[in-house]
Scaffold this motif. Structure first.
Motif, mmCIF file in Angstrom:
data_model
loop_
_atom_site.group_PDB
_atom_site.id
_atom_site.type_symbol
_atom_site.label_atom_id
_atom_site.label_comp_id
_atom_site.label_asym_id
_atom_site.label_seq_id
_atom_site.Cartn_x
_atom_site.Cartn_y
_atom_site.Cartn_z
ATOM 1 N N VAL A 1 -18.429 -11.811 28.760
ATOM 2 C CA VAL A 1 -17.081 -11.307 28.511
ATOM 3 C C VAL A 1 -16.435 -11.950 27.285
ATOM 4 C CG1 VAL A 1 -16.663 -10.695 30.916
ATOM 5 C CG2 VAL A 1 -16.092 -13.004 30.118
ATOM 6 N N GLY A 2 -17.144 -12.885 26.653
ATOM 7 C CA GLY A 2 -16.592 -13.558 25.487
ATOM 8 C C GLY A 2 -17.228 -14.918 25.320
ATOM 9 N N ALA A 3 -16.508 -15.826 24.675
ATOM 10 C CA ALA A 3 -17.048 -17.168 24.445
ATOM 11 C C ALA A 3 -15.923 -18.127 24.107
ATOM 12 C CB ALA A 3 -18.081 -17.148 23.319
ATOM 13 N N VAL A 4 -16.220 -19.414 24.259
ATOM 14 C CA VAL A 4 -15.290 -20.469 23.876
ATOM 15 C C VAL A 4 -15.983 -21.374 22.863
ATOM 16 C CG1 VAL A 4 -16.003 -21.967 25.811
ATOM 17 C CG2 VAL A 4 -13.772 -22.312 24.716
ATOM 18 N N THR B 1 -20.284 -17.355 17.407
ATOM 19 C CA THR B 1 -21.743 -17.489 17.448
ATOM 20 C C THR B 1 -22.274 -17.382 18.868
ATOM 21 O OG1 THR B 1 -21.652 -18.942 15.513
ATOM 22 C CG2 THR B 1 -23.685 -18.964 16.800
ATOM 23 N N ALA B 2 -21.658 -18.118 19.799
ATOM 24 C CA ALA B 2 -22.111 -18.078 21.188
ATOM 25 C C ALA B 2 -21.981 -16.676 21.763
ATOM 26 C CB ALA B 2 -21.311 -19.069 22.026
ATOM 27 N N ASN B 3 -20.926 -15.973 21.383
ATOM 28 C CA ASN B 3 -20.744 -14.602 21.852
ATOM 29 C C ASN B 3 -21.767 -13.662 21.217
ATOM 30 O OD1 ASN B 3 -18.999 -12.454 23.192
ATOM 31 N ND2 ASN B 3 -18.907 -11.789 21.060
ATOM 32 N N ASP B 4 -22.003 -13.825 19.932
ATOM 33 C CA ASP B 4 -22.896 -12.921 19.200
ATOM 34 C C ASP B 4 -24.350 -13.026 19.637
ATOM 35 O OD1 ASP B 4 -20.846 -11.891 17.717
ATOM 36 O OD2 ASP B 4 -21.413 -12.838 15.827
ATOM 37 N N PHE B 5 -24.774 -14.222 20.062
ATOM 38 C CA PHE B 5 -26.190 -14.426 20.343
ATOM 39 C C PHE B 5 -26.464 -14.768 21.807
ATOM 40 C CE2 PHE B 5 -25.546 -15.127 15.819
ATOM 41 C CZ PHE B 5 -26.446 -14.201 15.314
ATOM 42 N N SER C 1 -26.188 -21.417 23.709
ATOM 43 C CA SER C 1 -25.085 -22.202 23.160
ATOM 44 C C SER C 1 -25.352 -22.417 21.678
ATOM 45 C CB SER C 1 -24.985 -23.551 23.875
ATOM 46 O OG SER C 1 -26.069 -24.392 23.510
ATOM 47 N N THR C 2 -24.336 -22.813 20.941
ATOM 48 C CA THR C 2 -24.560 -23.101 19.524
ATOM 49 C C THR C 2 -25.519 -24.274 19.356
ATOM 50 O OG1 THR C 2 -22.509 -24.410 19.540
ATOM 51 C CG2 THR C 2 -22.375 -22.152 18.712
ATOM 52 N N GLY D 1 -23.446 -28.206 18.350
ATOM 53 C CA GLY D 1 -22.814 -28.137 19.658
ATOM 54 C C GLY D 1 -21.341 -27.782 19.650
ATOM 55 N N GLY D 2 -20.915 -27.048 20.703
ATOM 56 C CA GLY D 2 -19.499 -26.739 20.872
ATOM 57 C C GLY D 2 -19.175 -25.298 21.184
ATOM 58 N N GLY D 3 -20.169 -24.398 21.174
ATOM 59 C CA GLY D 3 -19.916 -22.989 21.464
ATOM 60 C C GLY D 3 -20.691 -22.529 22.682
ATOM 61 N N LEU D 4 -20.003 -21.903 23.643
ATOM 62 C CA LEU D 4 -20.624 -21.434 24.886
ATOM 63 C C LEU D 4 -20.108 -20.042 25.234
ATOM 64 C CD1 LEU D 4 -20.071 -24.644 27.061
ATOM 65 C CD2 LEU D 4 -22.220 -23.978 25.962
#
Length: 230
Positions: free
Chosen positions: A204-207, A96-100, A120-121, A192-195
């Motif tokens: 370049v991606g997300a965690v 989600t964080a990567n997509d948006f 962030s999510t 919360g939890g996606g960046l």
């Protein structure tokens, strides 16, 4: 010999899937499993103050810029030491964080966000509530459960031995052999939890992390990202 059209169709589909292989990942510049696990463990038990929440072990996932899963890790001693459902949720959050999120030079002239926008999510939570500007977003990109759990549905007209291997052993969860690694699992999660991860202003991606309360997940994600050097 007469070949049934339906059997031939499924056989060709299976062969094409094998030829296509996994998604073309760009994970070389992103943290590996060992680095993710180390950062996750350190973020859960920080020296600079507690995260609050329940104090549970957690899952973490890294995806590259096209959503391909690069690494899945857990902080506990084994894969059952944290909520098992949070494994896939951590991947959803990373996706989600990567997509948006957007990086520099991704928006047109005159945009309200000329240098991009990192969402962030946690940022999405209020917008997806009824009446919000992104209401329904959480239903837009469902998780691919075959990728998430390594399950393989059968094909009518072909044998199970050839085209329907057994599900991935759960002992592979959170290892380099995790069924999500090298594939796009999809999913949207809005707490919360996606960046997103950035280098020189480029996404370049997300965690994504999961396994505690939403606020704690957000805190641990920030600390994990910082420990990974982003």
């Amino acid at each position: 010999m007469k070949i049934q059209p339906r059997a031939l169709s499924y056989s060709l589909s299976a062969v094409l899937t094998l030829v296509a292989g996994p998604a073309l990942a760009d994970c070389g510049s992103l943290p590996n499993l060992s680095q993710l696990r180390s950062a996750l463990v350190g973020a859960i038990t920080p020296t600079g103050g507690a995260n609050g929440g329940l104090g549970f072990n957690m899952w973490g996932t890294i995806v590259d810029r096209d959503g391909t899963v690069c690494a899945v890790a857990f902080s506990g001693s084994q894969f059952t030491s944290q909520w098992l459902g949070s494994r896939v949720i951590s991947a959803q959050k990373a996706n989600t964080a990567n997509d948006f999120s957007l990086g520099h030079n991704a928006t047109p002239a005159g945009s309200a966000f000329p240098t991009g926008l990192a969402l962030s999510t946690a940022n999405l939570f209020s917008a997806v509530q009824p009446g919000g500007s992104l209401y329904g977003l959480q239903h837009s990109n469902p998780v691919d459960t075959e990728v998430a759990y390594g399950n393989h549905p059968g094909f009518s007209g072909v044998t199970q031995a050839n085209f329907n291997p057994a599900p991935v052993n759960s002992q592979a969860f959170g290892t380099t052999a995790d069924p999500m690694v090298g594939k796009r699992v999809g999913g949207v999660n809005v707490f919360g939890g996606g960046l997103a991860l950035y280098k020189a202003g480029q996404r370049v991606g997300a965690v994504g992390v999961s396994g505690d309360t939403s606020c704690t997940d957000h805190m641990v994600a920030w600390r994990t990202r910082h420990a990974l050097g982003f």
